[in-house]
Design an enzyme around this catalytic site. Structure first.
Site, PDB file in Angstrom:
ATOM      1  N   ASN A   1      85.532  12.182  45.904  1.00  0.00           N
ATOM      2  CA  ASN A   1      84.678  11.185  45.241  1.00  0.00           C
ATOM      3  C   ASN A   1      85.508   9.936  44.995  1.00  0.00           C
ATOM      4  O   ASN A   1      86.375   9.923  44.128  1.00  0.00           O
ATOM      5  CB  ASN A   1      84.166  11.775  43.911  1.00  0.00           C
TER       6      ASN A   1
ATOM      7  N   SER B   1      90.854  16.843  37.757  1.00  0.00           N
ATOM      8  CA  SER B   1      92.298  16.762  37.981  1.00  0.00           C
ATOM      9  C   SER B   1      92.803  17.729  39.059  1.00  0.00           C
ATOM     10  O   SER B   1      93.894  18.306  38.937  1.00  0.00           O
ATOM     11  CB  SER B   1      93.051  16.972  36.664  1.00  0.00           C
TER      12      SER B   1
ATOM     13  N   LYS C   1      84.613   7.130  43.834  1.00  0.00           N
ATOM     14  CA  LYS C   1      84.143   6.344  42.675  1.00  0.00           C
ATOM     15  C   LYS C   1      84.004   4.861  43.057  1.00  0.00           C
ATOM     16  O   LYS C   1      83.647   4.545  44.176  1.00  0.00           O
ATOM     17  CB  LYS C   1      85.080   6.545  41.480  1.00  0.00           C
TER      18      LYS C   1
ATOM     19  N   GLU D   1      80.461  10.768  34.559  1.00  0.00           N
ATOM     20  CA  GLU D   1      80.610   9.327  34.288  1.00  0.00           C
ATOM     21  C   GLU D   1      79.246   8.640  34.251  1.00  0.00           C
ATOM     22  O   GLU D   1      79.046   7.684  33.501  1.00  0.00           O
ATOM     23  CB  GLU D   1      81.534   8.689  35.339  1.00  0.00           C
TER      24      GLU D   1
ATOM     25  N   GLY E   1      89.930  13.099  35.376  1.00  0.00           N
ATOM     26  CA  GLY E   1      90.791  11.921  35.291  1.00  0.00           C
ATOM     27  C   GLY E   1      91.831  11.996  34.177  1.00  0.00           C
ATOM     28  O   GLY E   1      92.463  10.993  33.841  1.00  0.00           O
TER      29      GLY E   1
ATOM     30  N   HIS F   1      76.921  13.157  37.787  1.00  0.00           N
ATOM     31  CA  HIS F   1      78.361  13.103  37.487  1.00  0.00           C
ATOM     32  C   HIS F   1      78.538  12.717  36.017  1.00  0.00           C
ATOM     33  O   HIS F   1      77.770  11.918  35.482  1.00  0.00           O
ATOM     34  CB  HIS F   1      79.046  12.074  38.403  1.00  0.00           C
TER      35      HIS F   1
ATOM     36  N   GLU G   1      82.434  20.581  36.392  1.00  0.00           N
ATOM     37  CA  GLU G   1      83.475  19.600  36.084  1.00  0.00           C
ATOM     38  C   GLU G   1      83.599  19.452  34.574  1.00  0.00           C
ATOM     39  O   GLU G   1      82.859  18.665  33.960  1.00  0.00           O
ATOM     40  CB  GLU G   1      83.102  18.241  36.686  1.00  0.00           C
TER      41      GLU G   1
END
Ligand code: PEP
Length: 258
Positions: A10, A216, A12, A101, A177, A99, A171
């Site tokens: 991904n 990660s 991003k 985010e 991250g 996702h 996730e």
């Protein structure tokens, strides 16, 4: 039941078109042996602007293309949005939906994620539906409730046939991250729980559904995660931006063997 390992990068909101083409080309040229030898499936998710050129560059290769998001209507007066139908036209085969985010920064709810996942399927593509608990939810002992809520709403109205085309990505938000990867035991526990819950919802088809781990993932921790019986692949953010790292992740079996 054997499930084909699926490794997804991904990207991003990173990479110009030129950078995206360079990264896609290096990946394409470097992973062929892993795809042949281990039968893994590899997918990259560039930003919208690079989807078409990257899909063109990867045409005829073993690397497929995913979008990172979509809108649920096929067309209309929705300024700034991109539909799943449009993504199919430019060469995508997968779309990431839900996702964390997008949930965090764009206030996406499970109900919206459900609309998007259904639109993806209707366009003939496959959704990669992301779920995962925050650190606070885990600490409060709420992990399972959170996952059940996201799955029940996100997959509302799904038939076994729709589930068969769907990928789930677990996730944990605290691992995205942050450099703090879930332990292999934590990942396996969550994945087994997810598969068990999906089985209660949709039955035997779930044995063939792939559940990816994301958070990660790095070259050094991929083989351990992939060795877990219910971890069928990885969704990689940061480490997918460097060809060398992503290629090592795709070739996790070689690292495990050495
Ligand atoms: C992600 O973006 O889905 C992700 C898991 O990011 P990272 O690998 O950087 O934690």
């Amino acid at each position: 039941m054997s499930r084909r390992p699926l490794l997804v990068g991904n990207w991003k909101m990173h990479k110009t078109v030129a950078e995206a083409l360079e990264l896609a080309t290096t990946i394409k040229n470097s992973i062929a042996p892993a795809v042949r030898a281990d039968g893994v499936e590899v997918v990259v998710a560039p930003p919208y602007t690079a989807l078409h050129p990257v899909a063109k560059r990867l045409e005829g290769s073993t690397v497929a293309v995913a979008a990172q998001n979509c809108y649920w209507e096929p067309q209309g007066a929705f300024t700034g949005e991109i539909s799943a139908t449009m993504l199919a036209e430019v060469g995508c085969t997968y779309v990431i939906v839900g996702h964390s985010e997008r949930r965090q920064h764009f206030h996406e709810t499970d109900a919206l994620v459900n609309l998007k996942a259904k639109a993806v399927l209707k366009a003939g593509l496959r959704p990669i539906l992301c779920i995962g608990e925050t650190a606070a939810e885990r600490d409060a002992g709420e992990m399972r409730n959170r996952l059940v809520g996201q799955l029940a709403e996100g997959l509302f109205g799904f038939t076994p046939e729709m589930m068969e085309q769907t990928v789930i990505a677990y996730e944990p938000v605290w691992a995205i991250g942050t450099g703090r990867v879930a332990t292999t035991e934590q990942a396996q526990e969550a994945h087994r729980f997810i598969r068990g819950y999906l089985h209660s919802l949709l039955g035997e088809v779930v044995k063939s559904v792939r559940i990816l781990y994301g958070g990660s993932v790095k070259p050094g921790n991929t083989a351990g995660l992939m060795a877990q019986p219910d971890v069928d692949g990885v969704l990689v953010g940061g480490a997918s931006l460097k060809a060398e790292d992503f290629v090592q992740i795709v070739r996790y079996n070689e690292a495990a063997a050495s």
